[in-house]
Design a protein around this motif. Structure first.
Motif, PDB file in Angstrom:
ATOM      1  N   LEU A  95       0.834  -1.208   0.000  1.00  0.00           N
ATOM      2  CA  LEU A  95       0.000   0.000   0.000  1.00  0.00           C
ATOM      3  C   LEU A  95       0.862   1.249   0.000  1.00  0.00           C
ATOM      4  N   PHE A  96       0.312   2.327  -0.526  1.00  0.00           N
ATOM      5  CA  PHE A  96       0.903   3.666  -0.400  1.00  0.00           C
ATOM      6  C   PHE A  96       2.353   3.727  -0.877  1.00  0.00           C
ATOM      7  N   GLY A  97       2.704   2.958  -1.882  1.00  0.00           N
ATOM      8  CA  GLY A  97       4.061   2.981  -2.412  1.00  0.00           C
ATOM      9  C   GLY A  97       5.061   2.186  -1.587  1.00  0.00           C
ATOM     10  N   GLY A  98       4.580   1.342  -0.701  1.00  0.00           N
ATOM     11  CA  GLY A  98       5.470   0.529   0.119  1.00  0.00           C
ATOM     12  C   GLY A  98       4.721  -0.653   0.699  1.00  0.00           C
ATOM     13  N   CYS A  99       5.209  -1.161   1.801  1.00  0.00           N
ATOM     14  CA  CYS A  99       4.585  -2.278   2.505  1.00  0.00           C
ATOM     15  C   CYS A  99       4.173  -1.795   3.889  1.00  0.00           C
ATOM     16  N   VAL A 100       2.941  -2.111   4.263  1.00  0.00           N
ATOM     17  CA  VAL A 100       2.417  -1.694   5.561  1.00  0.00           C
ATOM     18  C   VAL A 100       2.139  -2.939   6.394  1.00  0.00           C
ATOM     19  N   PRO A 101       2.772  -3.043   7.572  1.00  0.00           N
ATOM     20  CA  PRO A 101       2.501  -4.190   8.451  1.00  0.00           C
ATOM     21  C   PRO A 101       1.032  -4.224   8.859  1.00  0.00           C
ATOM     22  N   LEU A 102       0.492  -5.426   8.988  1.00  0.00           N
ATOM     23  CA  LEU A 102      -0.915  -5.576   9.357  1.00  0.00           C
ATOM     24  C   LEU A 102      -1.151  -5.249  10.832  1.00  0.00           C
ATOM     25  N   ARG A 103      -0.084  -5.285  11.633  1.00  0.00           N
ATOM     26  CA  ARG A 103      -0.202  -4.940  13.056  1.00  0.00           C
ATOM     27  C   ARG A 103       0.553  -3.645  13.330  1.00  0.00           C
ATOM     28  N   SER A 104       0.085  -2.887  14.275  1.00  0.00           N
ATOM     29  CA  SER A 104       0.768  -1.641  14.634  1.00  0.00           C
ATOM     30  C   SER A 104       1.733  -1.889  15.783  1.00  0.00           C
ATOM     31  N   TRP A 105       2.612  -0.925  16.010  1.00  0.00           N
ATOM     32  CA  TRP A 105       3.585  -0.991  17.100  1.00  0.00           C
ATOM     33  C   TRP A 105       3.282   0.115  18.099  1.00  0.00           C
ATOM     34  N   GLY A 106       3.736  -0.097  19.315  1.00  0.00           N
ATOM     35  CA  GLY A 106       3.573   0.947  20.317  1.00  0.00           C
ATOM     36  C   GLY A 106       3.148   0.346  21.634  1.00  0.00           C
ATOM     37  N   PRO A 107       2.706   1.221  22.506  1.00  0.00           N
ATOM     38  CA  PRO A 107       2.662   2.678  22.373  1.00  0.00           C
ATOM     39  C   PRO A 107       4.050   3.297  22.558  1.00  0.00           C
ATOM     40  N   ASP A 137     -10.422  -4.215   7.839  1.00  0.00           N
ATOM     41  CA  ASP A 137     -10.347  -5.210   8.909  1.00  0.00           C
ATOM     42  C   ASP A 137      -9.082  -6.053   8.912  1.00  0.00           C
ATOM     43  N   GLU A 138      -8.359  -6.126   7.773  1.00  0.00           N
ATOM     44  CA  GLU A 138      -7.134  -6.939   7.758  1.00  0.00           C
ATOM     45  C   GLU A 138      -6.029  -6.330   8.619  1.00  0.00           C
ATOM     46  N   PHE A 139      -6.188  -5.055   8.982  1.00  0.00           N
ATOM     47  CA  PHE A 139      -5.211  -4.369   9.841  1.00  0.00           C
ATOM     48  C   PHE A 139      -5.689  -4.391  11.282  1.00  0.00           C
ATOM     49  N   THR A 140      -4.751  -4.670  12.198  1.00  0.00           N
ATOM     50  CA  THR A 140      -5.060  -4.603  13.626  1.00  0.00           C
ATOM     51  C   THR A 140      -4.794  -3.184  14.083  1.00  0.00           C
ATOM     52  N   TRP A 141      -5.823  -2.544  14.607  1.00  0.00           N
ATOM     53  CA  TRP A 141      -5.702  -1.159  15.048  1.00  0.00           C
ATOM     54  C   TRP A 141      -5.158  -1.126  16.469  1.00  0.00           C
ATOM     55  N   ALA A 142      -4.108  -0.339  16.682  1.00  0.00           N
ATOM     56  CA  ALA A 142      -3.495  -0.194  18.007  1.00  0.00           C
ATOM     57  C   ALA A 142      -3.381  -1.564  18.656  1.00  0.00           C
ATOM     58  N   ASP A 143      -3.925  -1.750  19.820  1.00  0.00           N
ATOM     59  CA  ASP A 143      -3.874  -3.074  20.458  1.00  0.00           C
ATOM     60  C   ASP A 143      -5.216  -3.775  20.323  1.00  0.00           C
ATOM     61  N   GLY A 144      -5.967  -3.405  19.277  1.00  0.00           N
ATOM     62  CA  GLY A 144      -7.287  -3.990  19.066  1.00  0.00           C
ATOM     63  C   GLY A 144      -8.400  -3.131  19.631  1.00  0.00           C
ATOM     64  N   ASN A 145      -8.074  -2.011  20.227  1.00  0.00           N
ATOM     65  CA  ASN A 145      -9.057  -1.107  20.820  1.00  0.00           C
ATOM     66  C   ASN A 145      -9.272   0.078  19.881  1.00  0.00           C
ATOM     67  N   SER A 146     -10.465   0.214  19.328  1.00  0.00           N
ATOM     68  CA  SER A 146     -10.750   1.278  18.356  1.00  0.00           C
ATOM     69  C   SER A 146     -10.656   2.671  18.974  1.00  0.00           C
ATOM     70  N   GLY A 147     -10.682   2.766  20.294  1.00  0.00           N
ATOM     71  CA  GLY A 147     -10.571   4.062  20.964  1.00  0.00           C
ATOM     72  C   GLY A 147      -9.124   4.528  21.139  1.00  0.00           C
ATOM     73  N   ASN A 148      -8.154   3.648  20.911  1.00  0.00           N
ATOM     74  CA  ASN A 148      -6.744   4.043  20.998  1.00  0.00           C
ATOM     75  C   ASN A 148      -6.365   4.844  19.749  1.00  0.00           C
ATOM     76  N   TYR A 149      -5.376   5.694  19.928  1.00  0.00           N
ATOM     77  CA  TYR A 149      -4.938   6.555  18.827  1.00  0.00           C
ATOM     78  C   TYR A 149      -3.652   6.021  18.198  1.00  0.00           C
ATOM     79  N   GLU A 150      -3.483   6.373  16.916  1.00  0.00           N
ATOM     80  CA  GLU A 150      -2.243   6.097  16.205  1.00  0.00           C
ATOM     81  C   GLU A 150      -1.695   7.411  15.671  1.00  0.00           C
ATOM     82  N   PHE A 151      -0.372   7.497  15.599  1.00  0.00           N
ATOM     83  CA  PHE A 151       0.279   8.687  15.049  1.00  0.00           C
ATOM     84  C   PHE A 151       0.147   8.725  13.534  1.00  0.00           C
ATOM     85  N   THR A 152       0.137   9.939  13.019  1.00  0.00           N
ATOM     86  CA  THR A 152       0.225  10.150  11.571  1.00  0.00           C
ATOM     87  C   THR A 152       1.519  10.913  11.290  1.00  0.00           C
TER      88      THR A 152
END
Length: 188
Positions: A95-107, A137-152
């Motif tokens: 995606l977006f000219g590269g590869c995007v991991p399906l899981r996020s890192w953090g916090p 849905d193929e991406f895991t958002w934050a730690d699975g909590n839709s109320g958590n934020y991710e950086f842009t």
């Protein structure tokens, strides 16, 4: 060649047979020199030609066996980015000219997220890219909590410029500089 004697001394006289003999000699030696310069691949023993034996810019892709070169064999920037094979690893989506991991890192902090993506050879996704990730849905958002934020990768448009965070529902935090959020990376 005949030698003539004159009042000023001996003088060489060029005869037709001398001209013919000289031309024959030149043709014979030139032809041999030309033939000696022509080497065919049948005359070359395998493994004997080295890079110093090949003139710069004389070989093309068709002259190199597929899979025989590695990244160490190539000078940085010598292959156009568009010609590289960009396959994503398992657990990533293209995606977006590269590869995007399906899981996020953090916090982590915003700077730590930037540094993490940089170490991985990538960048933080833009606000629009994070919104797209949030809706798939193929991406895991934050730690699975839709109320958590991710950086842009985006910052506010007004001074002071501050990093933007977003949750899975699309709500933003306009100053996430002091926050610990999750993040995805777009890896080249």
């Amino acid at each position: 060649m005949a030698v003539m004697t004159t009042s000023t001394g001996p003088r060489a006289r060029i005869t037709p047979s001398f001209v013919v003999a000289t031309l024959a000699l030149v043709a014979a030696s030139g032809g041999a020199g030309y033939a000696a310069g022509q080497v065919t691949s049948a005359q070359i023993k395998d493994g004997t030609i080295q890079s110093r034996d090949v003139a710069d810019r004389t070989l093309g892709g068709v002259d190199v066996r597929d899979g025989s070169l590695t990244g160490a064999d190539l000078r940085n920037g010598s292959v156009a980015r568009a010609k590289l094979d960009h396959r994503c690893d398992t657990g990533q989506a293209k995606l977006f000219g590269g590869c995007v991991p399906l899981r996020s890192w953090g916090p982590s902090s915003h700077q730590a997220a930037i540094d993490d993506c940089s170490r991985r050879g990538g960048r933080l996704p833009t606000t629009l890219e994070v919104r797209w990730i949030a809706t798939h849905d193929e991406f895991t958002w934050a730690d699975g909590n839709s109320g958590n934020y991710e950086f842009t990768a985006d910052y506010t448009a007004e001074y002071p410029l501050t990093p933007i965070g977003i949750d899975q529902l699309g709500f933003t935090v306009q100053n996430s500089s002091g926050q610990l959020f999750w993040h995805h990376c777009v890896v080249d």
